[in-house]
Scaffold this motif. Structure first.
Motif, PDB file in Angstrom:
ATOM      1  N   PRO A  23     -14.201 -13.945 -24.939  1.00 31.32           N
ATOM      2  CA  PRO A  23     -13.459 -14.700 -23.904  1.00 31.32           C
ATOM      3  C   PRO A  23     -12.985 -13.788 -22.784  1.00 31.32           C
ATOM      4  CG  PRO A  23     -12.769 -15.369 -26.081  1.00 31.32           C
ATOM      5  CD  PRO A  23     -13.683 -14.202 -26.278  1.00 31.32           C
ATOM      6  N   SER A  24     -12.769 -12.510 -23.063  1.00 28.86           N
ATOM      7  CA  SER A  24     -12.246 -11.629 -22.019  1.00 28.86           C
ATOM      8  C   SER A  24     -13.295 -11.303 -20.969  1.00 28.86           C
ATOM      9  CB  SER A  24     -11.716 -10.338 -22.650  1.00 28.86           C
ATOM     10  OG  SER A  24     -12.736  -9.748 -23.415  1.00 28.86           O
ATOM     11  N   SER A  25     -14.548 -11.425 -21.310  1.00 27.25           N
ATOM     12  CA  SER A  25     -15.568 -11.025 -20.342  1.00 27.25           C
ATOM     13  C   SER A  25     -16.322 -12.225 -19.769  1.00 27.25           C
ATOM     14  CB  SER A  25     -16.542 -10.046 -21.005  1.00 27.25           C
ATOM     15  OG  SER A  25     -17.127 -10.648 -22.143  1.00 27.25           O
ATOM     16  N   VAL A  26     -15.704 -13.385 -19.901  1.00 27.60           N
ATOM     17  CA  VAL A  26     -16.388 -14.597 -19.441  1.00 27.60           C
ATOM     18  C   VAL A  26     -16.131 -14.862 -17.953  1.00 27.60           C
ATOM     19  CG1 VAL A  26     -16.266 -17.113 -19.545  1.00 27.60           C
ATOM     20  CG2 VAL A  26     -16.538 -15.776 -21.638  1.00 27.60           C
ATOM     21  N   GLU A  27     -17.204 -15.044 -17.217  1.00 29.79           N
ATOM     22  CA  GLU A  27     -17.081 -15.521 -15.836  1.00 29.79           C
ATOM     23  C   GLU A  27     -18.110 -16.618 -15.667  1.00 29.79           C
ATOM     24  OE1 GLU A  27     -17.689 -12.393 -12.946  1.00 29.79           O
ATOM     25  OE2 GLU A  27     -16.847 -11.023 -14.434  1.00 29.79           O
ATOM     26  N   ALA A  28     -17.752 -17.620 -14.889  1.00 28.03           N
ATOM     27  CA  ALA A  28     -18.640 -18.768 -14.717  1.00 28.03           C
ATOM     28  C   ALA A  28     -20.002 -18.347 -14.172  1.00 28.03           C
ATOM     29  CB  ALA A  28     -17.997 -19.793 -13.787  1.00 28.03           C
ATOM     30  N   THR A  29     -19.991 -17.446 -13.191  1.00 25.85           N
ATOM     31  CA  THR A  29     -21.267 -17.067 -12.588  1.00 25.85           C
ATOM     32  C   THR A  29     -22.178 -16.397 -13.610  1.00 25.85           C
ATOM     33  OG1 THR A  29     -20.124 -15.105 -11.816  1.00 25.85           O
ATOM     34  CG2 THR A  29     -20.582 -16.830 -10.185  1.00 25.85           C
ATOM     35  N   ARG A  30     -21.593 -15.518 -14.446  1.00 25.05           N
ATOM     36  CA  ARG A  30     -22.410 -14.848 -15.458  1.00 25.05           C
ATOM     37  C   ARG A  30     -22.962 -15.857 -16.447  1.00 25.05           C
ATOM     38  NH1 ARG A  30     -21.037  -9.126 -15.701  1.00 25.05           N
ATOM     39  NH2 ARG A  30     -21.486  -8.943 -17.908  1.00 25.05           N
ATOM     40  N   PHE A  31     -22.089 -16.804 -16.895  1.00 23.92           N
ATOM     41  CA  PHE A  31     -22.545 -17.814 -17.850  1.00 23.92           C
ATOM     42  C   PHE A  31     -23.728 -18.589 -17.281  1.00 23.92           C
ATOM     43  CE2 PHE A  31     -19.248 -18.966 -21.351  1.00 23.92           C
ATOM     44  CZ  PHE A  31     -19.322 -17.667 -21.821  1.00 23.92           C
ATOM     45  N   HIS A  32     -23.635 -18.931 -15.994  1.00 25.71           N
ATOM     46  CA  HIS A  32     -24.762 -19.641 -15.361  1.00 25.71           C
ATOM     47  C   HIS A  32     -25.999 -18.757 -15.372  1.00 25.71           C
ATOM     48  CE1 HIS A  32     -22.992 -23.422 -14.205  1.00 25.71           C
ATOM     49  NE2 HIS A  32     -21.896 -22.788 -13.746  1.00 25.71           N
ATOM     50  N   GLY A  33     -25.792 -17.483 -15.132  1.00 22.82           N
ATOM     51  CA  GLY A  33     -26.918 -16.545 -15.137  1.00 22.82           C
ATOM     52  C   GLY A  33     -27.580 -16.476 -16.505  1.00 22.82           C
ATOM     53  N   TYR A  34     -26.752 -16.403 -17.575  1.00 22.00           N
ATOM     54  CA  TYR A  34     -27.320 -16.346 -18.935  1.00 22.00           C
ATOM     55  C   TYR A  34     -28.105 -17.627 -19.227  1.00 22.00           C
ATOM     56  CZ  TYR A  34     -23.877 -12.582 -19.703  1.00 22.00           C
ATOM     57  OH  TYR A  34     -23.139 -11.437 -19.628  1.00 22.00           O
ATOM     58  N   ARG A  35     -27.485 -18.735 -18.812  1.00 18.08           N
ATOM     59  CA  ARG A  35     -28.132 -20.040 -19.060  1.00 18.08           C
ATOM     60  C   ARG A  35     -29.491 -20.093 -18.365  1.00 18.08           C
ATOM     61  NH1 ARG A  35     -30.496 -23.089 -21.227  1.00 18.08           N
ATOM     62  NH2 ARG A  35     -30.457 -25.368 -21.147  1.00 18.08           N
ATOM     63  N   ALA A  36     -29.513 -19.575 -17.129  1.00 15.45           N
ATOM     64  CA  ALA A  36     -30.763 -19.575 -16.372  1.00 15.45           C
ATOM     65  C   ALA A  36     -31.804 -18.668 -17.019  1.00 15.45           C
ATOM     66  CB  ALA A  36     -30.500 -19.123 -14.932  1.00 15.45           C
ATOM     67  N   ALA A  37     -31.317 -17.614 -17.671  1.00 20.79           N
ATOM     68  CA  ALA A  37     -32.245 -16.693 -18.325  1.00 20.79           C
ATOM     69  C   ALA A  37     -32.837 -17.295 -19.604  1.00 20.79           C
ATOM     70  CB  ALA A  37     -31.533 -15.380 -18.666  1.00 20.79           C
ATOM     71  N   GLY A  38     -32.188 -18.347 -20.141  1.00 20.85           N
ATOM     72  CA  GLY A  38     -32.758 -19.008 -21.316  1.00 20.85           C
ATOM     73  C   GLY A  38     -31.805 -19.156 -22.488  1.00 20.85           C
ATOM     74  N   ILE A  39     -30.609 -18.588 -22.383  1.00 18.68           N
ATOM     75  CA  ILE A  39     -29.633 -18.733 -23.473  1.00 18.68           C
ATOM     76  C   ILE A  39     -29.241 -20.206 -23.570  1.00 18.68           C
ATOM     77  CG2 ILE A  39     -27.304 -18.095 -24.264  1.00 18.68           C
ATOM     78  CD1 ILE A  39     -29.144 -15.687 -24.277  1.00 18.68           C
ATOM     79  N   ASN A  40     -29.307 -20.773 -24.786  1.00 21.44           N
ATOM     80  CA  ASN A  40     -28.937 -22.182 -24.924  1.00 21.44           C
ATOM     81  C   ASN A  40     -27.824 -22.403 -25.944  1.00 21.44           C
ATOM     82  OD1 ASN A  40     -30.266 -21.873 -27.362  1.00 21.44           O
ATOM     83  ND2 ASN A  40     -32.165 -22.820 -26.628  1.00 21.44           N
ATOM     84  N   ARG A  41     -27.282 -21.286 -26.440  1.00 22.45           N
ATOM     85  CA  ARG A  41     -26.167 -21.435 -27.387  1.00 22.45           C
ATOM     86  C   ARG A  41     -25.303 -20.190 -27.260  1.00 22.45           C
ATOM     87  NH1 ARG A  41     -25.215 -19.906 -32.836  1.00 22.45           N
ATOM     88  NH2 ARG A  41     -23.978 -21.445 -33.990  1.00 22.45           N
ATOM     89  N   VAL A  42     -23.977 -20.367 -27.173  1.00 19.30           N
ATOM     90  CA  VAL A  42     -23.104 -19.191 -27.199  1.00 19.30           C
ATOM     91  C   VAL A  42     -22.170 -19.286 -28.392  1.00 19.30           C
ATOM     92  CG1 VAL A  42     -23.064 -18.483 -24.773  1.00 19.30           C
ATOM     93  CG2 VAL A  42     -21.482 -20.253 -25.587  1.00 19.30           C
ATOM     94  N   SER A  43     -21.823 -18.108 -28.840  1.00 18.36           N
ATOM     95  CA  SER A  43     -20.878 -18.003 -29.933  1.00 18.36           C
ATOM     96  C   SER A  43     -19.732 -17.131 -29.435  1.00 18.36           C
ATOM     97  CB  SER A  43     -21.579 -17.363 -31.132  1.00 18.36           C
ATOM     98  OG  SER A  43     -20.641 -17.037 -32.124  1.00 18.36           O
ATOM     99  N   LEU A  44     -18.544 -17.752 -29.310  1.00 16.55           N
ATOM    100  CA  LEU A  44     -17.401 -17.065 -28.696  1.00 16.55           C
ATOM    101  C   LEU A  44     -16.493 -16.446 -29.759  1.00 16.55           C
ATOM    102  CD1 LEU A  44     -16.274 -19.687 -26.015  1.00 16.55           C
ATOM    103  CD2 LEU A  44     -17.229 -17.412 -25.536  1.00 16.55           C
ATOM    104  N   GLY A  45     -16.105 -15.184 -29.515  1.00 14.31           N
ATOM    105  CA  GLY A  45     -15.196 -14.526 -30.449  1.00 14.31           C
ATOM    106  C   GLY A  45     -13.752 -14.840 -30.121  1.00 14.31           C
ATOM    107  N   VAL A  46     -13.325 -16.067 -30.417  1.00 21.83           N
ATOM    108  CA  VAL A  46     -11.961 -16.497 -30.090  1.00 21.83           C
ATOM    109  C   VAL A  46     -10.958 -15.847 -31.044  1.00 21.83           C
ATOM    110  CG1 VAL A  46     -10.400 -18.487 -30.050  1.00 21.83           C
ATOM    111  CG2 VAL A  46     -12.669 -18.635 -28.979  1.00 21.83           C
ATOM    112  N   GLN A  47     -11.205 -15.899 -32.332  1.00 20.44           N
ATOM    113  CA  GLN A  47     -10.472 -15.224 -33.414  1.00 20.44           C
ATOM    114  C   GLN A  47      -9.104 -15.795 -33.754  1.00 20.44           C
ATOM    115  OE1 GLN A  47     -12.879 -14.123 -34.376  1.00 20.44           O
ATOM    116  NE2 GLN A  47     -13.913 -12.495 -33.259  1.00 20.44           N
ATOM    117  N   ALA A  48      -8.319 -16.216 -32.752  1.00 14.20           N
ATOM    118  CA  ALA A  48      -7.015 -16.806 -33.085  1.00 14.20           C
ATOM    119  C   ALA A  48      -6.574 -17.668 -31.918  1.00 14.20           C
ATOM    120  CB  ALA A  48      -5.976 -15.720 -33.348  1.00 14.20           C
ATOM    121  N   LEU A  49      -5.667 -18.602 -32.202  1.00 13.90           N
ATOM    122  CA  LEU A  49      -5.171 -19.450 -31.134  1.00 13.90           C
ATOM    123  C   LEU A  49      -3.683 -19.235 -30.902  1.00 13.90           C
ATOM    124  CD1 LEU A  49      -7.213 -22.750 -31.741  1.00 13.90           C
ATOM    125  CD2 LEU A  49      -7.501 -21.067 -29.903  1.00 13.90           C
TER     126      LEU A  49
END
Lengths: 611, 394
Positions: free
Chosen positions: B112-138
């Motif tokens: 979650p600390s390294s998430v930016e919308a533009t990067r996520f769009h970039g990964y999606r465009a590259a072919g990533i179709n599933r992410v697994s987020l290391g949230v760990q605690a709420l």
């Protein structure tokens, strides 16, 4: 082959001195022996390894002497004459007291070595009394006088007070630095007597069989002390006790290297070989004579060493049984005091019931089997030898609690007792008295030597074989010393205590206990096993029982959670290796019904603390 | 819910062939983590790593032969520190070496600390179709304790973005934290479930050797829940996830039926996988046998090896049948679907010890599914490691 050379010289009696060194463990006996060898040129500098005479790895590591060893030294004295000094190094530990006694009987004098700061200890006493019993002249040597804590004057007084010998001219040395070694050699020549021979070298041969051992290259070697006559190569000899005849192949002395000789004359100590097959064929203390011209009177001989402690030894892997049998056979070649016979246990499969001279002897044999023969062993509770007097008038010996007959057929059970001598700084006296009382001890004497108390107690051996010595050491922070001798069998209120794990009796854990101590011991045993047996998937009751009566119980709760949280592609290898280890571990455990008992449990369960 | 092409179940329990790519860098090292991750204070030369990844694929392709990929997984470290261009180049590389059918699961781990919308769009465009987020605690206190660089707000933002941008997403939580009560955890988990789409990974905190937590734990300064408490926490986790229709399909993984991680199923079904990158492990069938591979863990050393020798492999072990049977069992019994007994028998050359099996059945730890499968019951799953050791023993 070992280096060997031949010399021929028969030394006149007046120029021979035969002596032993008696000391408490750690007082520097072996270091002194090394110094004597070194300073008389018995070995070149480069051949000296520390503690030359302790040849087994175990001896060197533990700093103890197990087998008596002998060495012949040439010493040029201040009077200008060269003397032959025969040193027989003796074991210090109580388990090997029989070795001490026969070594002493081959000598005329002893060096009494006492640590100049620690003073007289229990084994000093036990060994010095044996030397006095053998009519030895004594030269007192105070060792470690280079240490800041050394108090030679105080220790001299203590020796005079406790042992009752004159210590005013004690030789002060440091075996470690070499200080005073020439004085020791000179005292051996001037203060110890030369051997006597009634018949001289022309008389019929009379020689004492002092010891025997197995040499990989030469077979059985026999250490002899010549009393009368001459022993020569090629001579046909007769062992007077066993009536066996042998032709002597080799005569020699140990310097400590083997040196062949043509003959040995009166007063001399040396070895022979004569195609003897097994050490067991030689009887230590036997008289050796010439077959065609025998002596008319045999020497009195020794009492054979009797095993006093028994335990079962089982291979961890049943497939190793034959290897264990062969390893035991090999060890016995060199140690006739160790006995074994096949035994089978419902819990542990096939193994051997073994007899030992004491607990240290047991530990040493077990360690040698594991180390020299690469065997994994499970040892069961040590047991002493009980005498059972049956209601039908017969008598039998019980070596193994598992063989205990039906109690209704037993009239009386007798157990061996010992007389123990304990020396301790008086700070620890209270704790030691309590230990002895707890172990059913009867106080015989309590005296003081300065600030040290000397205690004499009669104790049942069965209370001592478990962990008495460990407890004593821990109570006294290592300062108390202990020695004992077996005295007699006495009737005891003894019962067999069984241990049930998950409802099934584990025969290897059953033991004989005094009725009054049974509850406590049973409770301790159950608690200990609770610690040692890992949790299983189900609850495991552990019970101690006498006959059908449960006297103590504990429960090992069921395993509640045991699962790896994360296990992905990168974890498979690590998890597999862990599983392989677990599988190997399971192989080392013994299965009782559904319960796996780790082998450490069998030994550790017996080392129960009183704390 | 996603399209049928993305579902994992309904594939006849085919173990499949996955490609794993390891990105070994993190912005900070978490005190509980014993994964192969490294912190670098200079920027990482990503194009150089890309070249090395591609090079290593050649070697893996040699070993695996031509295969059709069933899933790709980018793990770490923190793969979301990669530039989208880096991810794109790696995925293209995989497609050049093996057959990559359309629509297969392609997962990337993200913090979650390294998430930016533009990067996520970039990964999606590259072919990533599933992410697994290391949230760990709420909650922020526990996030701090776990050494995470993000707070709850960051986590929720990342979850929102991931749901928007990727067809599938999952996130991780760590529980059985020091002093965590069942009530606290239930509350937190119920909240988490409301953010989840169809998959959650819920791990009990494990003290791993060589981590800062290990030292603290040994010194008695970090006390984790005991066997009883952690069992209660585990059971609560099962109940809550089952109640909302995301039951456990593996010890620590929960999904709506059909939304299981295809890639991780390959591990647990003991399929083949190629491991690319520093410290990556692989399992590749070669003829009737199987080889286990592992690469150099240190990133720079791995680079040097690949650039010099064409691959960074430092372990390559032909697994004998016994080893394979052990791995099949210890991985397979983690799954609710259990293991295929015939497959285990053909590897181990034996049946499970009938007495031991019956004992485990009688005590409610395992059960047979017809004649062909063996699986753990929920009670057995709690003591899985002991069950596996029992069954694996000849």
């Amino acid at each position: 082959m070992r280096p060997m050379s031949t010399t021929s010289s028969k030394t006149p009696l007046s120029h021979i001195r035969n002596f032993s060194i008696v000391a408490h463990i750690d007082h520097g006996k072996s270091t002194l022996a090394d110094r004597l060898i070194q300073s008389t040129g018995g070995l070149a500098e480069r051949e000296m390894s520390e503690q030359v005479l302790d040849s087994m790895d175990i001896e060197r590591e533990r700093g103890i002497t197990i087998k008596a060893q002998t060495v012949r030294l040439h010493y040029k004295a201040n009077d200008g004459e060269t003397y032959v000094l025969n040193l027989i190094d003796t074991p210090g530990h109580v388990d090997f007291a029989y070795e001490v006694s026969r070594s002493l009987s081959a000598c005329e004098g002893s060096l009494l070595v006492v640590d100049a700061s620690q003073g007289v200890e229990a084994q000093t006493l036990a060994n010095v009394y044996q030397a006095i019993d053998n009519n030895h002249e004594l030269v007192t040597v105070l060792n470690k006088i280079d240490l800041p804590a050394a108090e030679p004057d105080r220790i001299k007084e203590q020796i005079e007070e406790v042992i009752g010998i004159d210590a005013s001219d004690a030789v002060l040395i440091s075996a470690k630095t070499g200080l005073g070694i020439p004085d020791v050699l000179e005292a051996i020549v001037t203060k110890l007597p030369a051997p006597k021979s009634e018949g001289g070298d022309a008389a019929p041969l009379k020689a004492l069989l002092v010891d025997s051992w197995y040499d990989t290259y030469l077979g059985v070697m026999v250490l002899v002390r010549i009393i009368d006559g001459t022993l020569k190569k090629g001579m046909t000899i007769r062992m007077m006790g066993t009536d066996a005849k042998y032709t002597i192949e080799r005569v020699g002395v140990l310097t400590p290297k083997m040196v062949n000789m043509d003959a040995l004359g009166p007063g001399e100590i040396g070895f022979i070989t004569a195609s003897i097959k097994e050490v067991a064929d030689t009887r230590v203390g036997d008289t050796i004579t010439e077959d065609k011209r025998p002596t008319d009177k045999a020497l009195p001989g020794f009492k054979p060493a009797q095993p006093v402690v028994f335990c079962g030894l089982f291979p961890v892997d049943a497939a190793d049984f034959e290897d264990l049998r062969s390893a035991m056979g090999k060890l016995r070649l060199n140690d006739a005091s160790f006995s074994f016979e096949m035994e089978s246990s419902a819990a542990l499969g096939f193994g051997f019931r073994c007899g030992f001279l004491g607990l240290l002897h047991l530990e040493i044999i077990q360690e040698r089997l594991e180390r020299e023969f690469d065997l994994d062993l499970i040892a069961t509770a040590p047991s002493v030898v009980y005498k059972l007097f049956m209601t039908d008038g017969t008598e039998r010996e019980l070596h193994n609690p598992a063989d205990m007959p039906d109690v209704v057929k037993i009239a009386e059970i007798h157990e061996p007792w010992i007389r123990a001598t304990i020396l301790t700084p008086d700070d620890y006296l209270g704790g030691i008295l309590k230990l002895c009382q707890d172990r059913r001890g009867i106080q015989i004497e309590l005296t003081y030597v300065g600030t040290r108390a000397m205690l004499t107690y009669d104790l049942p051996l069965n209370e001592v074989v478990f962990d008495f010595y460990d407890r004593l050491k821990s109570i006294s922070k290592g300062y108390a010393s202990f020695d004992y001798q077996i005295t007699e069998h006495k009737e005891g209120n003894l019962v067999k205590m069984s241990i049930l794990v998950n409802g099934e009796p584990v025969d290897a854990l059953s033991m004989m206990v005094h009725r009054m101590a049974a509850e406590k011991r049973g409770r301790e045993m159950c608690e200990k096993l609770k610690e040692l047996i890992p949790k299983h998937m189900f609850k495991i009751p552990i019970q101690a029982a006498i006959g059908g009566n449960v006297i103590a119980r504990e429960t090992i709760s069921a395993l509640r959670k045991d699962v790896t949280a994360k296990c992905y592609g990168g974890d498979a290898t690590r998890k597999r290796k862990l599983l392989e280890k677990q599988k190997a571990g399971k192989k080392r455990m013994r299965q009782f019904g559904k319960v796996e008992i780790p082998q450490e449990a069998f030994i550790a369960a017996l080392k129960m603390g009183d704390e | 819910m996603q399209t049928a092409t993305l579902t994992a179940i309904g594939d006849g329990m085919d173990p499949g062939f996955g490609v794993y790519v390891h990105w070994p860098f993190c912005a900070a090292k978490c005190p509980y983590c014993d994964f192969n991750s490294h912190v670098r204070h200079q920027p990482v030369d990503q194009p150089r790593f890309v070249s090395a990844f591609l090079k290593e694929m050649e070697e893996a392709r040699e070993l695996s032969g031509p295969r059709s990929v069933t899933s790709i997984f980018m793990g770490g470290g923190t793969p979301s520190l990669m530039e989208p261009a880096t991810v794109d180049a790696i995925l293209q590389g995989i497609a050049r070496h093996w057959h990559v059918p359309n629509g297969i699961e392609i997962t990337m781990e993200a913090n979650p600390s390294s998430v930016e919308a533009t990067r996520f769009h970039g990964y999606r465009a590259a072919g990533i179709n599933r992410v697994s987020l290391g949230v760990q605690a709420l909650n922020d206190r526990d996030l701090k304790f776990l050494g995470r660089l993000h707070n709850v707000e960051d986590a929720l933002k990342a979850i929102r973005l991931a749901r928007e941008i990727f067809p599938r997403m999952s996130f991780d939580l760590i529980y059985a934290r020091p002093n965590q009560t069942v009530e606290e955890w239930e509350r937190e988990l119920k909240e988490a479930v409301s953010y989840a789409v169809d998959h959650l990974s819920l791990y009990q905190l494990t003290i791993e050797e060589g981590t800062p937590f290990y030292g603290l734990h040994k010194a008695g300064k970090l006390i984790v829940p005991d066997g009883e408490q952690s069992a209660v926490l585990y059971e609560a986790t099962q109940d809550i996830t089952a109640a909302i229709g995301m039951p456990a399909y593996e010890v620590s993984n929960h999904a709506r039926p059909g939304a299981e991680s295809r890639h991780n199923l390959t591990y647990w079904r003991y399929g083949d996988y190629a491991g690319i990158g520093p410290g990556a492990h692989g399992r590749l069938s070669v003829g009737p046998g199987k080889i286990a591979t592992a690469t150099e863990r240190k990133p720079e050393e791995w680079l040097r090896l690949v650039e010099t020798y064409g691959h960074g492999m430092v372990e390559r072990e032909a697994l004998d049948l016994e080893a394979q049977s052990d791995e099949l069992l210890l991985m397979g019994l983690r799954l609710k679907e259990g293991v295929d007994l015939a497959r285990w028998q053909s590897l181990s050359g034996r049946d499970p010890d009938p007495e031991r099996e019956q004992f485990l059945i009688d005590n409610g730890f395992i059960e047979r599914l017809g004649n062909s499968r063996l699986r753990c019951t929920p009670a057995g799953m709690l003591i899985l490691d002991a069950v596996v050791a029992d069954l694996a023993c000849p």
